[in-house]
Write an enzyme that holds these catalytic residues in place. Structure first.
Site, mmCIF file in Angstrom:
data_model
loop_
_atom_site.group_PDB
_atom_site.id
_atom_site.type_symbol
_atom_site.label_atom_id
_atom_site.label_comp_id
_atom_site.label_asym_id
_atom_site.label_seq_id
_atom_site.Cartn_x
_atom_site.Cartn_y
_atom_site.Cartn_z
ATOM 1 N N THR A 156 21.053 -85.280 -71.838
ATOM 2 C CA THR A 156 22.376 -84.680 -72.016
ATOM 3 C C THR A 156 23.490 -85.432 -71.304
ATOM 4 O O THR A 156 24.663 -85.284 -71.665
ATOM 5 C CB THR A 156 22.370 -83.220 -71.530
ATOM 6 O OG1 THR A 156 22.015 -83.180 -70.138
ATOM 7 C CG2 THR A 156 21.378 -82.390 -72.337
ATOM 8 N N ASP A 157 23.175 -86.233 -70.291
ATOM 9 C CA ASP A 157 24.248 -86.847 -69.501
ATOM 10 C C ASP A 157 25.107 -87.806 -70.314
ATOM 11 O O ASP A 157 26.319 -87.897 -70.089
ATOM 12 C CB ASP A 157 23.667 -87.589 -68.291
ATOM 13 C CG ASP A 157 23.192 -86.641 -67.206
ATOM 14 O OD1 ASP A 157 23.464 -85.431 -67.301
ATOM 15 O OD2 ASP A 157 22.548 -87.115 -66.249
ATOM 16 N N THR A 202 15.794 -84.873 -70.620
ATOM 17 C CA THR A 202 15.166 -83.674 -70.063
ATOM 18 C C THR A 202 14.245 -82.996 -71.062
ATOM 19 O O THR A 202 13.213 -82.434 -70.682
ATOM 20 C CB THR A 202 16.246 -82.684 -69.596
ATOM 21 O OG1 THR A 202 17.040 -83.314 -68.584
ATOM 22 C CG2 THR A 202 15.639 -81.415 -69.022
ATOM 23 N N SER A 244 18.919 -90.311 -69.763
ATOM 24 C CA SER A 244 20.132 -90.791 -70.432
ATOM 25 C C SER A 244 21.064 -91.612 -69.540
ATOM 26 O O SER A 244 21.825 -92.427 -70.071
ATOM 27 C CB SER A 244 20.885 -89.630 -71.089
ATOM 28 O OG SER A 244 21.345 -88.700 -70.140
#
Length: 321
Positions: free
Chosen positions: A81-82, A12, A50
């Protein structure tokens, strides 16, 4: 002049509205704001959301970091972030360098007024260049909080302060004007390094639920070199799983028991069929405080190194990671 390498991998923090379809996609790597007097070099081994990052990407990233580290005072990795917590833990397991490595990203993209990317990136850079960060292993930095790679986890799907993990951050960075104030709450720890040249094993995760009778277990067992189960509570399962796990363990294949609970260790307390004590008696290996997806990475690395069942059990039980 301090030297900082920034490795961009997508996510992101690099995303913009998709010019060819719906949503946002990784496109443009961000630059570090407000670092006068620092020699910054940029690197981009891949540019992925990710969910597309695999252990093979993590291994390539580890190799790149080891190549860059001798010439750098700090290294920052931007990441979606995932799966950031998985990449952070993989690097924790495999990196031998004492050069600080800090992972960060953002929950909002650059097209939003509340974009958190620049602040997180600047914080990560300051942490990576701080002398007290040396020798701590990879860290994750979000919203000024500094996390250990072993315990950090994503705890919210959309909030800016989306990262946490018991027992919480190990440090904090704040800023007054151009001055960064960094404090650690824990001392660095010695850690073993497990560095496979290739990832040759296959490990799958199964998740327990009320009424599970082992659906999917035999299929996952047949195509895997080891299994991780996100079990209930302190590491308990329905009784139907006990003979399945015993059979797998009898063939010398590791079955690691983690917990689907947000925090806490796996402890073999209960002696009913499928309780943690009976699972360990049947040959299962408690995952200590690791969640299932981090336990999978540790098992994947150990199997790829050719470690036998006894050594795998020792690593998990001793917390040698």
């Amino acid at each position: 002049m301090p030297r900082l390498a920034v490795i961009h991998t997508g996510g992101t923090i690099a995303s913009r509205p998709n010019p060819h379809g719906p949503g946002v996609t990784p496109q443009v790597a961000p630059s570090v704001p407000g670092l006068p007097g620092v020699l910054v070099s940029g690197h981009q081994p891949f540019n992925l959301p990710s969910p597309h990052v695999t252990p093979a990407h993590m291994l390539a990233l580890a190799h790149l970091i080891e190549q860059l580290a001798p010439e750098q005072d700090g290294i920052v990795v931007t990441h979606g972030t995932d799966t950031l917590e998985e990449t952070a833990f993989f690097l924790h397991l495999t990196l031998a360098t004492r050069t600080p490595v800090v992972l960060t990203g953002s929950m909002r993209h650059a097209g939003e007024a509340s974009w958190d990317g620049p602040g997180n990136l600047l914080d990560a850079a300051e942490v990576a260049l701080h002398p007290q960060s040396r020798g701590r292993g990879p860290l994750a930095v979000f919203g000024g909080d500094i996390y250990d790679a072993r315990t950090v986890t994503k705890v919210h799907t959309t909030a800016v302060d989306a990262f946490g993990g018991y027992p919480g951050p190990i440090g904090r960075i704040d800023r007054t004007g151009d001055v960064a104030h960094l404090r650690y709450f824990a001392m660095p720890e010695a850690r073993p390094v497990y560095a496979p040249s290739a990832l040759t094993a296959h490990v799958e995760i199964l998740s327990a639920y009320a009424g599970w009778q082992g659906e999917g277990y035999k299929e996952a067992d047949a195509r895997s070199d080891g299994l991780v189960i996100a079990a209930l509570g302190t590491g308990n399962l329905p009784a139907e799983l006990l003979p399945l796990i015993a059979e797998t363990a009898a063939h010398g294949k590791p079955v690691v028991i983690a917990t689907r609970t947000h925090a806490g260790p796996v402890i073999p307390i209960y002696g009913y069929p499928g309780g943690g004590a009976t699972l360990v008696q049947a040959g299962a290996i408690p995952a200590s405080f690791l969640n299932a997806h981090k336990a999978r990475l540790l098992l994947l690395v150990l199997l790829s190194l050719g470690r036998d069942l006894g050594e795998i059990r020792r690593v998990f039980e001793a917390g040698a990671f």
